[in-house]
Design an enzyme around this catalytic site. Structure first.
Site, short mmCIF file in Angstrom:
data_model
loop_
_atom_site.label_atom_id
_atom_site.label_comp_id
_atom_site.label_asym_id
_atom_site.label_seq_id
_atom_site.Cartn_x
_atom_site.Cartn_y
_atom_site.Cartn_z
N ASN A 9 52.68 29.91 31.50
CA ASN A 9 52.35 29.37 32.83
C ASN A 9 52.95 30.31 33.88
OD1 ASN A 9 52.06 27.94 35.18
ND2 ASN A 9 53.62 26.39 34.67
N TRP A 10 52.09 31.05 34.55
CA TRP A 10 52.58 32.05 35.52
C TRP A 10 52.98 31.41 36.85
CZ3 TRP A 10 48.52 36.60 35.05
CH2 TRP A 10 48.53 37.07 33.73
N LYS A 11 52.69 30.15 37.02
CA LYS A 11 52.96 29.46 38.30
C LYS A 11 52.36 30.28 39.44
CE LYS A 11 57.18 27.75 36.27
NZ LYS A 11 58.15 26.73 36.43
N HIS A 95 51.70 18.95 35.31
CA HIS A 95 52.94 19.75 35.28
C HIS A 95 53.94 19.10 36.23
CE1 HIS A 95 55.79 23.00 35.87
NE2 HIS A 95 55.37 23.50 34.72
N GLU A 97 55.87 20.18 38.40
CA GLU A 97 55.85 20.65 39.80
C GLU A 97 54.69 20.03 40.56
OE1 GLU A 97 56.01 24.84 38.84
OE2 GLU A 97 57.99 24.48 37.97
N GLU A 167 58.10 18.64 28.52
CA GLU A 167 58.88 19.54 29.36
C GLU A 167 59.92 18.72 30.14
OE1 GLU A 167 56.71 23.38 30.37
OE2 GLU A 167 55.94 21.91 31.75
N GLY A 173 62.79 26.15 34.35
CA GLY A 173 63.24 27.18 35.30
C GLY A 173 64.73 27.15 35.58
N SER A 212 62.67 26.66 29.84
CA SER A 212 63.57 27.79 29.59
C SER A 212 63.48 28.34 28.17
CB SER A 212 65.00 27.42 29.98
OG SER A 212 65.06 27.08 31.35
N GLY A 233 57.33 29.40 31.14
CA GLY A 233 57.16 29.81 32.53
C GLY A 233 57.70 31.22 32.74
N GLY A 234 58.93 31.31 33.20
CA GLY A 234 59.54 32.59 33.60
C GLY A 234 59.37 33.70 32.57
C1 PEP Z 1 57.00 25.81 32.97
O1 PEP Z 1 56.66 26.38 34.01
O2 PEP Z 1 56.27 24.94 32.50
C2 PEP Z 1 58.26 26.18 32.33
C3 PEP Z 1 58.60 25.61 31.22
O3 PEP Z 1 59.01 27.15 32.98
P1 PEP Z 1 60.32 27.92 32.38
O4 PEP Z 1 59.91 28.43 31.00
O5 PEP Z 1 60.58 29.01 33.34
O6 PEP Z 1 61.40 26.92 32.27
#
Ligand code: PEP
Length: 250
Positions: A9-11, A95, A97, A167, A173, A212, A233-234
Site C-alpha cells: 500500500n503506497w498510500k 483502511h 486511515e 491491521e 506506520g 510495520s 505500507g512503508g
Molecule cells: C498500511 O499502510 O496498511 C501499513 C500496514 O503500513 P506500515 O507497513 O507502514 O505499517
C-alpha cells in the site's frame, strides 16, 4: 502449500519516476517463481502506469479506495468500473486511515465491499483495533463488529472472492509490530468466526497481517498458521525492502 500474498500500500506517495523505478525493480526481483503472490496499490494517477508496466507479469495491482456509486455527480471520486478499466484486481476497503481521517463508518465500508464484489474486483477488507481498544481488552469485539458489518450485508459467500487484512492501528506506520503470537491470536479468531458460518470459505480465506512489516519480522509472522501474507505500507516503497519481505518467505 498455501500461497502467501504480499501487498504494498503506497498510500499518498509516488511520482512517475518512482513508479517506474519501483515496478521495474520488482519485476526484475521476482523473475523466479515462488509461493508468494505480489500486488501493489499505487495512488490513482499512477494506475495507468502500473497497468502498462505490470501487464503480463505475475504482479497484480489494485486501488486504495473506491466509491461504491457506479457513476454520476460525485466530484473527485472513482468507481469500481473505472478501476477495472485500468486492469485493477484488488481494492482496499476500510483502511484505518480512511476510517479515522475520512470518517468512513462500518456501513460505508460494507457498501464499498459489496460494490467492489459486484463489479468483479477483489476487496481487501481492513480491520483492526486502536491502542486504547487493545488496552481495554476489546480487540476481538472491535474486529468482530467490523467483520459483522460486511457479513450482515454480503453474507459469508461474499468472502469467497475477498481478502481480509488484520491491521492493528497502533502498529501501522509506527515501527511497532504486533508479535507473531498477538497477530496469530487475532487471525485465528477471524478464521474461527468465518468457520462458524462456512468451513470451506474460512479455510480458503486469505488473512493478511499489516502493521510495520519488514524484511526482519516477515518470516516469523508469515510462518504462523493463520497469517497468509502481509499488507505492507512503508516498506513497500523501496524495491530492496519490499523484496526482502517477499524473499523472507519465498
Ligand atoms: C498500511 O499502510 O496498511 C501499513 C500496514 O503500513 P506500515 O507497513 O507502514 O505499517
Amino acid at each position: 502449500m498455501r500461497k502467501i500474498l504480499v501487498a504494498g500500500n503506497w498510500k499518498m506517495h509516488g511520482s512517475q519516476a518512482m513508479v517506474q523505478e519501483l515496478l521495474e525493480g520488482l519485476l526484475e526481483g521476482t523473475k523466479e517463481a515462488s509461493n508468494v503472490d505480489m500486488a501493489v496499490f499505487p495512488p490513482f494517477p499512477y494506475l495507468a502506469q502500473a497497468c502498462s508496466l505490470l501487464d503480463g507479469s505475475d504482479i497484480a495491482w489494485g486501488a486504495q479506495y473506491m466509491n461504491p456509486v457506479a457513476q454520476g455527480a460525485h466530484t473527485g471520486e472513482v468507481s469500481a468500473g473505472m478501476l477495472l478499466d485500468f486492469g485493477c484486481r484488488y481494492v482496499l476497503a476500510g483502511h484505518s486511515e480512511r476510517r479515522s481521517i475520512y470518517g468512513e463508518s462500518d456501513a460505508d465500508v460494507a457498501e464499498q465491499f459489496e460494490a467492489a464484489l459486484a463489479a468483479g474486483l477483489v476487496p481487501v477488507l481492513c480491520v483492526g483495533e486502536t491502542l486504547e481498544e487493545r488496552e481495554s481488552g476489546s480487540t476481538e469485539a472491535v474486529v468482530e463488529r467490523q467483520l459483522d458489518a460486511v457479513l450482515n450485508r454480503c453474507g459469508v459467500s461474499g468472502f469467497k472472492q475477498a481478502v481480509v487484512a488484520y491491521e492493528p492501528v497502533w502498529a501501522i506506520g509506527t515501527g511497532k509490530t504486533a508479535s507473531p503470537e498477538q497477530a496469530q491470536d487475532v487471525h485465528a479468531f477471524i478464521r474461527d468466526k468465518f468457520a462458524s458460518q462456512d468451513d470451506i470459505i474460512a479455510g480458503q480465506l486469505r488473512i493478511l497481517y499489516g502493521g510495520s512489516v519488514n524484511g526482519s519480522n516477515a518470516a516469523d509472522l508469515f510462518a504462523r498458521e493463520d497469517i497468509d501474507g502481509g499488507l505492507v505500507g512503508g516498506a513497500s516503497l523501496k524495491v530492496g525492502d519490499f523484496l526482502a519481505i517477499r524473499n523472507a518467505i519465498a
